[in-house]
Design an enzyme around this catalytic site. Structure first.
Site, PDB file in Angstrom:
ATOM      1  N   ARG A  56     -36.405 -35.768   1.257  1.00 46.18           N
ATOM      2  CA  ARG A  56     -37.780 -35.319   1.495  1.00 46.18           C
ATOM      3  C   ARG A  56     -38.003 -35.165   2.995  1.00 46.18           C
ATOM      4  O   ARG A  56     -38.620 -34.216   3.453  1.00 46.18           O
ATOM      5  CB  ARG A  56     -38.812 -36.292   0.889  1.00 46.18           C
ATOM      6  CG  ARG A  56     -40.228 -35.959   1.347  1.00 46.18           C
ATOM      7  CD  ARG A  56     -41.362 -36.567   0.507  1.00 46.18           C
ATOM      8  NE  ARG A  56     -41.093 -37.882  -0.022  1.00 46.18           N
ATOM      9  CZ  ARG A  56     -41.021 -39.008   0.707  1.00 46.18           C
ATOM     10  NH1 ARG A  56     -41.212 -38.978   2.015  1.00 46.18           N
ATOM     11  NH2 ARG A  56     -40.755 -40.160   0.120  1.00 46.18           N
ATOM     12  N   TYR A  79     -56.457 -13.674   1.061  1.00 44.60           N
ATOM     13  CA  TYR A  79     -55.643 -13.795  -0.159  1.00 44.60           C
ATOM     14  C   TYR A  79     -56.389 -14.710  -1.142  1.00 44.60           C
ATOM     15  O   TYR A  79     -56.908 -15.760  -0.746  1.00 44.60           O
ATOM     16  CB  TYR A  79     -54.274 -14.379   0.215  1.00 44.60           C
ATOM     17  CG  TYR A  79     -53.432 -14.758  -0.962  1.00 44.60           C
ATOM     18  CD1 TYR A  79     -52.845 -13.781  -1.763  1.00 44.60           C
ATOM     19  CD2 TYR A  79     -53.226 -16.091  -1.295  1.00 44.60           C
ATOM     20  CE1 TYR A  79     -52.084 -14.126  -2.864  1.00 44.60           C
ATOM     21  CE2 TYR A  79     -52.450 -16.444  -2.393  1.00 44.60           C
ATOM     22  CZ  TYR A  79     -51.883 -15.458  -3.173  1.00 44.60           C
ATOM     23  OH  TYR A  79     -51.133 -15.802  -4.261  1.00 44.60           O
ATOM     24  N   ASP A 123     -51.584 -15.805   8.808  1.00 46.18           N
ATOM     25  CA  ASP A 123     -50.770 -15.624   7.601  1.00 46.18           C
ATOM     26  C   ASP A 123     -50.032 -14.297   7.786  1.00 46.18           C
ATOM     27  O   ASP A 123     -50.613 -13.223   7.690  1.00 46.18           O
ATOM     28  CB  ASP A 123     -51.692 -15.595   6.373  1.00 46.18           C
ATOM     29  CG  ASP A 123     -50.917 -15.431   5.067  1.00 46.18           C
ATOM     30  OD1 ASP A 123     -49.788 -14.895   5.098  1.00 46.18           O
ATOM     31  OD2 ASP A 123     -51.451 -15.811   4.008  1.00 46.18           O
ATOM     32  N   LYS A 159     -42.447 -13.635  -0.664  1.00 47.84           N
ATOM     33  CA  LYS A 159     -42.646 -12.188  -0.544  1.00 47.84           C
ATOM     34  C   LYS A 159     -41.529 -11.579   0.303  1.00 47.84           C
ATOM     35  O   LYS A 159     -40.378 -11.681  -0.077  1.00 47.84           O
ATOM     36  CB  LYS A 159     -44.050 -11.928   0.004  1.00 47.84           C
ATOM     37  CG  LYS A 159     -45.146 -12.821  -0.618  1.00 47.84           C
ATOM     38  CD  LYS A 159     -45.417 -12.522  -2.091  1.00 47.84           C
ATOM     39  CE  LYS A 159     -46.328 -13.555  -2.757  1.00 47.84           C
ATOM     40  NZ  LYS A 159     -47.592 -13.849  -2.105  1.00 47.84           N
TER      41      LYS A 159
HETATM   42  C1  LIG Z   1     -48.565 -14.922  -2.109  1.00 43.80           C
HETATM   43  C2  LIG Z   1     -49.377 -15.180  -0.888  1.00 43.80           C
HETATM   44  C3  LIG Z   1     -49.744 -16.490  -0.510  1.00 43.80           C
HETATM   45  C4  LIG Z   1     -49.433 -17.707  -1.369  1.00 43.80           C
HETATM   46  O1  LIG Z   1     -48.082 -17.964  -1.426  1.00 43.80           O
HETATM   47  P1  LIG Z   1     -47.345 -18.630  -2.713  1.00 43.80           P
HETATM   48  O2  LIG Z   1     -45.925 -18.620  -2.290  1.00 43.80           O
HETATM   49  O3  LIG Z   1     -47.654 -17.763  -3.884  1.00 43.80           O
HETATM   50  O4  LIG Z   1     -47.914 -20.001  -2.849  1.00 43.80           O
HETATM   51  C5  LIG Z   1     -50.445 -16.649   0.668  1.00 43.80           C
HETATM   52  N1  LIG Z   1     -50.796 -15.598   1.428  1.00 43.80           N
HETATM   53  C6  LIG Z   1     -50.483 -14.327   1.090  1.00 43.80           C
HETATM   54  C7  LIG Z   1     -50.901 -13.215   1.975  1.00 43.80           C
HETATM   55  C8  LIG Z   1     -49.764 -14.077  -0.069  1.00 43.80           C
HETATM   56  O5  LIG Z   1     -49.479 -12.814  -0.418  1.00 43.80           O
END
Ligand SMILES: *Cc1c(COP(=O)(O)O)cnc(C)c1O
Length: 381
Positions: free
Chosen positions: A49, A102, A175, A200
């Site tokens: 961890r 998001y 982000d 992504k």
């Molecule tokens: C998918 C996404 C998230 C969240 O991420 P997860 O891996 O699904 O928890 C946060 N910000 C954006 C812009 C996203 O597309």
């Protein structure tokens, strides 16, 4: 001195294994480590961890490609967000978020952290005066930026927002999921920390869920690492390995995502059923100038609105074949979705509601001609 993006993506944190010469970090499927006498840790590993060598390789690579001092890998993007917010905020604090954040981020603020006493205000980040007006002296601890946003592809000026945040003694969080570190480097523009859903573009193959934080300065990096261990939502070794594997081709993939997205945009612009194309690469896009200043290219996400309203938008999603109907984005395969009924269904009635005639595309890296043919038939049959 190695500093090219592609070189870092392939090599940072990934020297050949000292014992075997393996050129790819092994998957260390292990929870604990033999100590050489009490407290005698080998290379600092004691329990997975706290640290695991496969995850360390990913974390060093993430820090290198975002230009930060510390990278941390989490079980998901939302786990990374939660760890960040509970590191930099206390009950009673306030955060400014995009008015088109998001959906999962919005839900984390509205349904989870607000109950713990964290206040937030959704603000249109393109309006810098509105952002300044929303800052609460002493209590605003962060301005949370997404650019481009999902699914409207709005653009926010990272440099300008960093200066507003820093004047208020708050942190600028970006982000960077939609742009990826290849197209946009928020830390160099003044951001304090970058978050990713590595699910992504960073992972890029729709085969793993993960998240990341990258901090610009060491103190914040230390604090985040402390909370990562204390809260425990770490990336496992196999997930870390898949994500590292994805990063090696990030630059190549992003170039092709952008090439194909530009072709798709051209097709949509000339199509009679399409009434508006949302893409920051278009000179007509309200954020185009800022995007051109802070992004290398304009990414693989394209949204558009159709003349026939919600019914036609849904039909197009249903007729598409090569564009797979599904949520998520950023993988090698092209995806299509109806945000109003799918990814953003939970935003109905909230300030984040999206137009019902909107279709969102995550343009993949298939042969452009095949993608154009599929969209043409989906729009016309
Ligand atoms: C998918 C996404 C998230 C969240 O991420 P997860 O891996 O699904 O928890 C946060 N910000 C954006 C812009 C996203 O597309």
């Amino acid at each position: 001195m190695i500093e090219g993006f592609e070189t870092l993506a392939i090599h940072a944190g990934q020297e050949a294994d000292p014992q075997t010469g393996a050129v790819v970090p092994p998957i260390y499927a292990v929870s604990t480590y033999k100590q050489d006498g009490v407290g005698g840790l080998r290379s600092g590993y004691e329990y997975s961890r706290s640290a695991n060598p496969t995850r360390t390789a990913l974390e060093e690579c993430l820090a290198a490609i975002e230009g930060g001092t510390r990278g941390l890998a989490f079980a998901s993007g939302l786990a990374a967000e939660d760890a960040l917010l509970r590191t930099v905020c206390r009950p009673g604090d306030h955060v400014i978020i995009p008015d088109d954040a998001y959906g999962g981020t919005y839900r984390l603020f509205a349904k989870v952290l607000e109950r713990w006493g964290l206040h937030f205000d959704p603000v249109p980040l393109g309006d810098l005066d509105a952002v300044r007006a929303a800052v609460r002296p002493e209590t605003t601890k962060a301005i949370w930026v997404e650019t481009p946003t999902n699914p409207l592809l709005n653009i926010a000026d990272i440099e300008a927002l960093a200066s507003i945040a820093h004047q208020a003694d708050a942190r600028l969080v970006v982000d960077n999921t939609f742009a990826s570190p290849y197209l946009q480097q928020p830390l160099a523009l003044g951001a304090d920390v970058v978050i990713h859903s590595t699910t992504k573009y960073v992972g890029g193959h729709s085969d793993v869920v993960g998240g990341a934080l990258v901090a610009r300065d060491r103190d914040l990096g230390e604090e985040l690492a402390y909370h990562q261990n204390a809260m425990g939502a770490i990336a496992g070794p196999f997930d870390a390995w898949l994500t590292l594997r994805g990063i090696k081709t990030l630059a190549l993939r992003m170039e092709r995502h952008c090439d194909n997205a530009e072709r798709v945009v051209d097709l949509l612009l000339s199509h009679p059923r399409v009434i508006e194309v949302l893409y920051p690469g278009l000179a007509s896009h309200p954020g185009h100038e800022v995007a051109a200043k802070q992004m290398r290219r304009f990414g693989g996400m394209v949204s558009f609105r159709v003349a026939g309203g919600e019914a036609e938008a849904v039909e197009i999603c249903d007729r598409a074949q090569l564009f797979t109907l599904g949520e998520s984005l950023g993988g090698v395969e092209s995806l299509i979705e109806h945000p109003g009924r799918m990814t953003h269904a939970s935003a109905a009635g909230s300030p984040l509601e999206v137009p019902s005639d909107l279709v969102r595309l995550s343009v993949g890296i298939e042969t452009a001609g095949d993608l154009l043919a599929d969209l043409t038939q989906a729009l016309e049959s």
